[in-house]
Design an enzyme around this catalytic site. Structure first.
Site, PDB file in Angstrom:
ATOM      1  N   GLY A  39       0.795  -1.240   0.000  1.00  0.00           N
ATOM      2  CA  GLY A  39       0.000   0.000   0.000  1.00  0.00           C
ATOM      3  C   GLY A  39       0.818   1.275   0.000  1.00  0.00           C
ATOM      4  N   VAL A 189       3.285  16.611   8.992  1.00  0.00           N
ATOM      5  CA  VAL A 189       4.346  15.601   9.014  1.00  0.00           C
ATOM      6  C   VAL A 189       4.991  15.430   7.638  1.00  0.00           C
ATOM      7  CG1 VAL A 189       4.897  13.324   9.911  1.00  0.00           C
ATOM      8  CG2 VAL A 189       2.834  14.455  10.658  1.00  0.00           C
ATOM      9  N   ALA A 277       1.041  19.261   0.574  1.00  0.00           N
ATOM     10  CA  ALA A 277       1.075  18.313   1.715  1.00  0.00           C
ATOM     11  C   ALA A 277       0.067  18.773   2.759  1.00  0.00           C
ATOM     12  CB  ALA A 277       2.481  18.255   2.286  1.00  0.00           C
ATOM     13  N   GLY A 279      -2.697  17.021   3.931  1.00  0.00           N
ATOM     14  CA  GLY A 279      -3.505  15.951   4.514  1.00  0.00           C
ATOM     15  C   GLY A 279      -3.906  14.914   3.485  1.00  0.00           C
ATOM     16  N   HIS A 456      25.300   2.351  29.448  1.00  0.00           N
ATOM     17  CA  HIS A 456      26.095   3.559  29.179  1.00  0.00           C
ATOM     18  C   HIS A 456      27.212   3.225  28.197  1.00  0.00           C
ATOM     19  CE1 HIS A 456      28.135   7.334  29.887  1.00  0.00           C
ATOM     20  NE2 HIS A 456      29.263   6.647  30.023  1.00  0.00           N
TER      21      HIS A 456
HETATM   22  P1  FAD Z   1      -2.905   2.160   2.373  1.00  0.00           P
HETATM   23  O1  FAD Z   1      -1.494   1.984   2.755  1.00  0.00           O
HETATM   24  O2  FAD Z   1      -3.295   3.377   1.630  1.00  0.00           O
HETATM   25  O3  FAD Z   1      -3.304   0.847   1.554  1.00  0.00           O
HETATM   26  C1  FAD Z   1      -4.549   0.669   0.978  1.00  0.00           C
HETATM   27  C2  FAD Z   1      -4.402  -0.244  -0.200  1.00  0.00           C
HETATM   28  O4  FAD Z   1      -5.705  -0.572  -0.695  1.00  0.00           O
HETATM   29  C3  FAD Z   1      -3.656   0.389  -1.370  1.00  0.00           C
HETATM   30  O5  FAD Z   1      -2.645  -0.473  -1.818  1.00  0.00           O
HETATM   31  C4  FAD Z   1      -4.729   0.578  -2.442  1.00  0.00           C
HETATM   32  O6  FAD Z   1      -4.198   0.478  -3.739  1.00  0.00           O
HETATM   33  C5  FAD Z   1      -5.690  -0.563  -2.113  1.00  0.00           C
HETATM   34  N1  FAD Z   1      -7.066  -0.341  -2.580  1.00  0.00           N
HETATM   35  C6  FAD Z   1      -7.821   0.783  -2.420  1.00  0.00           C
HETATM   36  N2  FAD Z   1      -9.049   0.602  -2.937  1.00  0.00           N
HETATM   37  C7  FAD Z   1      -9.076  -0.663  -3.424  1.00  0.00           C
HETATM   38  C8  FAD Z   1     -10.065  -1.431  -4.077  1.00  0.00           C
HETATM   39  N3  FAD Z   1     -11.260  -0.933  -4.347  1.00  0.00           N
HETATM   40  N4  FAD Z   1      -9.766  -2.686  -4.454  1.00  0.00           N
HETATM   41  C9  FAD Z   1      -8.539  -3.207  -4.194  1.00  0.00           C
HETATM   42  N5  FAD Z   1      -7.563  -2.531  -3.580  1.00  0.00           N
HETATM   43  C10 FAD Z   1      -7.830  -1.279  -3.196  1.00  0.00           C
HETATM   44  N6  FAD Z   1       2.907   6.214   8.668  1.00  0.00           N
HETATM   45  C11 FAD Z   1       3.735   5.811   9.655  1.00  0.00           C
HETATM   46  O7  FAD Z   1       3.286   5.160  10.596  1.00  0.00           O
HETATM   47  N7  FAD Z   1       5.070   6.115   9.619  1.00  0.00           N
HETATM   48  C12 FAD Z   1       5.610   6.832   8.616  1.00  0.00           C
HETATM   49  O8  FAD Z   1       6.819   7.085   8.617  1.00  0.00           O
HETATM   50  C13 FAD Z   1       4.757   7.269   7.576  1.00  0.00           C
HETATM   51  N8  FAD Z   1       5.245   8.000   6.544  1.00  0.00           N
HETATM   52  C14 FAD Z   1       4.413   8.382   5.541  1.00  0.00           C
HETATM   53  C15 FAD Z   1       4.931   9.162   4.515  1.00  0.00           C
HETATM   54  C16 FAD Z   1       4.120   9.572   3.479  1.00  0.00           C
HETATM   55  C17 FAD Z   1       4.696  10.402   2.363  1.00  0.00           C
HETATM   56  C18 FAD Z   1       2.753   9.182   3.470  1.00  0.00           C
HETATM   57  C19 FAD Z   1       1.871   9.588   2.343  1.00  0.00           C
HETATM   58  C20 FAD Z   1       2.222   8.431   4.505  1.00  0.00           C
HETATM   59  C21 FAD Z   1       3.041   8.032   5.559  1.00  0.00           C
HETATM   60  N9  FAD Z   1       2.550   7.302   6.621  1.00  0.00           N
HETATM   61  C22 FAD Z   1       3.382   6.924   7.636  1.00  0.00           C
HETATM   62  C23 FAD Z   1       1.132   6.920   6.711  1.00  0.00           C
HETATM   63  C24 FAD Z   1       0.943   5.462   6.268  1.00  0.00           C
HETATM   64  O9  FAD Z   1       1.461   5.304   4.962  1.00  0.00           O
HETATM   65  C25 FAD Z   1      -0.542   5.102   6.295  1.00  0.00           C
HETATM   66  O10 FAD Z   1      -1.057   5.365   7.593  1.00  0.00           O
HETATM   67  C26 FAD Z   1      -0.735   3.641   5.985  1.00  0.00           C
HETATM   68  O11 FAD Z   1      -0.230   3.317   4.710  1.00  0.00           O
HETATM   69  C27 FAD Z   1      -2.227   3.271   6.040  1.00  0.00           C
HETATM   70  O12 FAD Z   1      -2.368   1.939   5.729  1.00  0.00           O
HETATM   71  P2  FAD Z   1      -3.707   1.379   5.048  1.00  0.00           P
HETATM   72  O13 FAD Z   1      -3.433  -0.088   4.808  1.00  0.00           O
HETATM   73  O14 FAD Z   1      -4.878   1.774   5.821  1.00  0.00           O
HETATM   74  O15 FAD Z   1      -3.841   2.127   3.647  1.00  0.00           O
HETATM   75  P1  NAI Z   2      -1.062  16.687   8.254  1.00  0.00           P
HETATM   76  O1  NAI Z   2      -2.459  16.719   8.685  1.00  0.00           O
HETATM   77  O2  NAI Z   2      -0.022  16.156   9.171  1.00  0.00           O
HETATM   78  O3  NAI Z   2      -0.570  18.154   7.866  1.00  0.00           O
HETATM   79  C1  NAI Z   2      -1.208  18.932   6.918  1.00  0.00           C
HETATM   80  C2  NAI Z   2      -0.847  20.362   7.199  1.00  0.00           C
HETATM   81  O4  NAI Z   2      -1.311  21.161   6.130  1.00  0.00           O
HETATM   82  C3  NAI Z   2      -1.486  20.887   8.482  1.00  0.00           C
HETATM   83  O5  NAI Z   2      -0.502  21.486   9.281  1.00  0.00           O
HETATM   84  C4  NAI Z   2      -2.502  21.886   7.959  1.00  0.00           C
HETATM   85  O6  NAI Z   2      -2.713  22.957   8.848  1.00  0.00           O
HETATM   86  C5  NAI Z   2      -1.849  22.344   6.667  1.00  0.00           C
HETATM   87  N1  NAI Z   2      -2.795  22.906   5.708  1.00  0.00           N
HETATM   88  C6  NAI Z   2      -4.019  22.445   5.364  1.00  0.00           C
HETATM   89  N2  NAI Z   2      -4.585  23.266   4.456  1.00  0.00           N
HETATM   90  C7  NAI Z   2      -3.696  24.257   4.213  1.00  0.00           C
HETATM   91  C8  NAI Z   2      -3.713  25.408   3.385  1.00  0.00           C
HETATM   92  N3  NAI Z   2      -4.755  25.700   2.647  1.00  0.00           N
HETATM   93  N4  NAI Z   2      -2.638  26.217   3.384  1.00  0.00           N
HETATM   94  C9  NAI Z   2      -1.560  25.924   4.168  1.00  0.00           C
HETATM   95  N5  NAI Z   2      -1.501  24.855   4.985  1.00  0.00           N
HETATM   96  C10 NAI Z   2      -2.546  24.025   5.007  1.00  0.00           C
HETATM   97  O7  NAI Z   2      -1.073  15.911   6.851  1.00  0.00           O
HETATM   98  P2  NAI Z   2       0.131  15.444   5.944  1.00  0.00           P
HETATM   99  O8  NAI Z   2       1.389  16.118   6.333  1.00  0.00           O
HETATM  100  O9  NAI Z   2      -0.364  15.572   4.556  1.00  0.00           O
HETATM  101  O10 NAI Z   2       0.247  13.918   6.330  1.00  0.00           O
HETATM  102  C11 NAI Z   2      -0.877  13.045   6.238  1.00  0.00           C
HETATM  103  C12 NAI Z   2      -0.750  11.950   7.246  1.00  0.00           C
HETATM  104  O11 NAI Z   2       0.259  11.039   6.869  1.00  0.00           O
HETATM  105  C13 NAI Z   2      -0.339  12.444   8.602  1.00  0.00           C
HETATM  106  O12 NAI Z   2      -1.466  12.796   9.352  1.00  0.00           O
HETATM  107  C14 NAI Z   2       0.363  11.296   9.217  1.00  0.00           C
HETATM  108  O13 NAI Z   2      -0.553  10.548   9.971  1.00  0.00           O
HETATM  109  C15 NAI Z   2       0.839  10.485   8.034  1.00  0.00           C
HETATM  110  N6  NAI Z   2       2.305  10.589   7.944  1.00  0.00           N
HETATM  111  C16 NAI Z   2       3.064  10.082   8.945  1.00  0.00           C
HETATM  112  C17 NAI Z   2       4.421  10.175   8.916  1.00  0.00           C
HETATM  113  C18 NAI Z   2       5.195   9.631  10.043  1.00  0.00           C
HETATM  114  O14 NAI Z   2       4.633   8.920  10.849  1.00  0.00           O
HETATM  115  N7  NAI Z   2       6.486   9.925  10.151  1.00  0.00           N
HETATM  116  C19 NAI Z   2       5.130  10.816   7.812  1.00  0.00           C
HETATM  117  C20 NAI Z   2       4.233  11.364   6.818  1.00  0.00           C
HETATM  118  C21 NAI Z   2       2.879  11.223   6.890  1.00  0.00           C
END
Ligand code: FAD
Ligand code: NAI
Length: 478
Positions: A39, A189, A277, A279, A456
């Site tokens: 995913g 984030v 970025a 949300g 340590h």
């Molecule tokens: P997804 O990972 O989105 O998986 C859903 C899957 O379902 C996808 O493969 C999709 O193709 C499939 N799917 C959807 N609809 C259908 C359908 N109708 N039929 C068949 N398949 C389908 N989280 C962390 O904890 N640590 C991090 O460091 C972190 N970094 C991130 C960095 C970025 C840039 C982003 C965008 C997210 C990050 N996240 C991180 C968040 C994390 O990726 C998500 O919380 C996590 O992937 C959610 O898992 P999920 O299985 O619910 O959904």
């Molecule tokens: P986010 O919710 O963390 O941040 C989005 C930011 O955009 C907020 O600060 C919001 O105030 C701002 N924003 C919204 N509308 C705006 C506008 N019109 N103009 C300017 N700023 C605006 O969402 P983000 O960063 O897209 O990440 C999505 C999710 O992915 C996170 O909530 C997190 O759960 C997950 N994630 C986790 C990571 C990790 O665990 N290290 C790394 C990356 C993503």
């Protein structure tokens, strides 16, 4: 029509984990995935970002501090295409691992897009010959269906948001060349991790965040600390700033120009690319939820504490539930849903989700990690509390690693010693937080944390020192 005990829609970090657990519990299981197993997290999120960040941090460290540490690396540079290729290799290897696990558990993997055609049936289209169920469109029936369809990048309705120069996280992670500059919309984030990546590679970064601070929701000490660090490293941060419009540059101004309002004044920021970025939104529109009568709220599927939807036998887990969008929370939800299904009539005895102790990490430099309540939340709850803080500058291992910015902050209940929260900005913070999460889960007091002998020299010692500091008994601090 093939019949299963459990069918899962989506093979992300939650879908494949839940599928494996269902299979372990003796259920005949189908896993339907329309892209790649793993995913968002594996293919477009957690893993690719951290793979890129790892190399970028090494580069920055050696370039900026190598000499101080006795390293003579002349003409150090980077090849972004190679960075991207390594990231892809890491992803492929992990993906092959998941494929082997799924196969090993005799889960039927169906490559295609699933949609409900009734409360117990799914129509899957676009299946490929390599799957167990060959053909174009098939319908499967399952006693239990788990929706794990995840989320996708959201955007905002400002003029120019759909210009080709505006990239979401999926597109940024597909680049094979690093942009010279970027304007990042959103200081959450994703925005802050991309800012860290580009800044570490020496690129110009401007952040436009609409709220008064970046990393909103984190402890104030972290928000302020990271703002200072990024600003000192040259990242331009504009908070309480409203994006008005994005325009394609012309003439000498290539790339994009973002018009925004800050403090009542109209300003401009330019960059080779704009990173959106702001949300993530649920992937649920294409699931035909209405055919099964599944309740949702703005696309997020409504679930109870065992991840059951309003329709008996149908569960939803992961990002599509809109609870906490983190991979490890998603995986935990998957295990709870699988246990609820396996419990059958005894479902009331099955475990419930506990969202109280969730580590949250941000892969900045130094790293950020938090668990439990922030100081503001503790104050708002009217709880009597104490804090203990230990600076990274006082920790030997941090000094050895040339990482003396940051701290460990522990918040405890003033009367019981219960650990209410911890907030860390330090090298290896993302590993350190596990100790506090475990202590909180085991209901250990801060005194027990302080009395635990820590090796340590380690960065973990900062946790012990901060725990001592709660009672003003930290020996390495005046
Ligand atoms: P997804 O990972 O989105 O998986 C859903 C899957 O379902 C996808 O493969 C999709 O193709 C499939 N799917 C959807 N609809 C259908 C359908 N109708 N039929 C068949 N398949 C389908 N989280 C962390 O904890 N640590 C991090 O460091 C972190 N970094 C991130 C960095 C970025 C840039 C982003 C965008 C997210 C990050 N996240 C991180 C968040 C994390 O990726 C998500 O919380 C996590 O992937 C959610 O898992 P999920 O299985 O619910 O959904
Ligand atoms: P986010 O919710 O963390 O941040 C989005 C930011 O955009 C907020 O600060 C919001 O105030 C701002 N924003 C919204 N509308 C705006 C506008 N019109 N103009 C300017 N700023 C605006 O969402 P983000 O960063 O897209 O990440 C999505 C999710 O992915 C996170 O909530 C997190 O759960 C997950 N994630 C986790 C990571 C990790 O665990 N290290 C790394 C990356 C993503």
């Amino acid at each position: 029509m093939e019949q299963f005990d459990t069918a899962l829609i989506g093979g992300g970090p939650v879908g494949y984990i839940a599928a494996i657990r269902c299979a372990q519990l003796g259920k005949k299981t189908a896993l339907i995935e329309n892209r790649d197993l793993g995913g968002t997290c594996l293919n477009r999120g957690c893993i690719p970002t951290k793979a890129l960040l790892h190399t970028a941090e090494l580069y920055s460290e050696i370039k900026n501090h190598g000499k101080d540490m006795g390293l003579l690396a002349e003409g150090i540079g980077f090849d972004y295409a190679a960075l991207a290729a390594r990231k892809d290799a890491v992803i492929s290897r992990l993906r092959r691992g998941i494929e082997a696990l799924v196969k090993g558990r005799k889960i039927t993997l169906i490559r295609g897009s699933a949609a409900f055609s009734g409360p117990r049936t799914l129509r899957v289209s676009g299946t490929e010959p390599e799957t167990a169920l060959n053909g174009g469109e098939i319908t499967i029936e399952a006693a239990n269906i788990i929706i794990a369809s995840g989320s996708e990048p959201a955007s905002i309705p400002v003029p120019g948001a759909d210009l080709p120069v505006v990239l979401n996280s999926d597109a940024v992670l597909s680049l094979t060349r690093a942009p010279e500059s970027a304007v990042i919309i959103g200081g959450g984030v994703i925005g802050i991790e991309f800012a860290t990546l580009l800044n570490s590679l020496g690129k110009k970064v401007t952040i436009i965040e609409m709220l008064p601070q970046i990393l909103n929701g984190m402890d104030q000490s972290i928000c302020e600390g990271m703002t200072k660090i990024l600003t000192r490293r040259g990242v331009e941060i504009h908070t309480a700033a409203k994006l008005l419009e994005i325009a394609q540059g012309s003439g000498t101004k290539t790339g994009a120009i973002c018009a925004y309002e800050e403090g009542g004044a109209k300003k401009e920021a330019s960059g080779e690319i704009v990173i959106m970025a702001v949300g993530r939104r649920p992937v649920s529109k294409t699931l035909n939820l209405a055919a099964a009568g599944i309740a949702e709220n703005r696309g997020f599927i409504t679930v109870d504490e065992r991840l059951a939807t309003n329709v008996p036998g149908i569960y939803a887990i992961g990002d599509v539930t809109g609870k906490v969008q983190l991979a490890h929370v998603a995986s935990a939800q998957g295990l709870v849903a699988a246990a609820a299904i396996a419990a059958g009539a005894d479902v009331h005895k099955a475990p419930k989700m506990d969202y109280g102790i969730i580590p949250a990490c941000v892969y900045t430099s130094p790293e950020i990690a938090a668990v439990g309540k922030t100081e503001t939340q503790v104050k708002e709850a009217g709880l009597p509390y104490k804090t203990g803080i230990f600076p990274a500058a006082g920790n030997g291992r941090s000094l050895i690693m040339n990482s003396t910015e940051g701290f460990v902050k522990i918040i405890t209940h003033a009367e019981t010693g219960e650990i209410l929260g911890a907030h860390i900005m330090a090298s290896r913070a993302t590993d350190l937080i596990g100790e506090i999460a475990l202590a909180m889960k085991a209901e250990a007091t801060v005194e027990e944390l302080a009395d635990t002998i820590h090796a340590h020299p380690t960065v973990n010692e900062m946790i012990m020192e901060a725990a001592h500091d709660v009672e003003g008994l930290c020996c390495h601090k005046v």
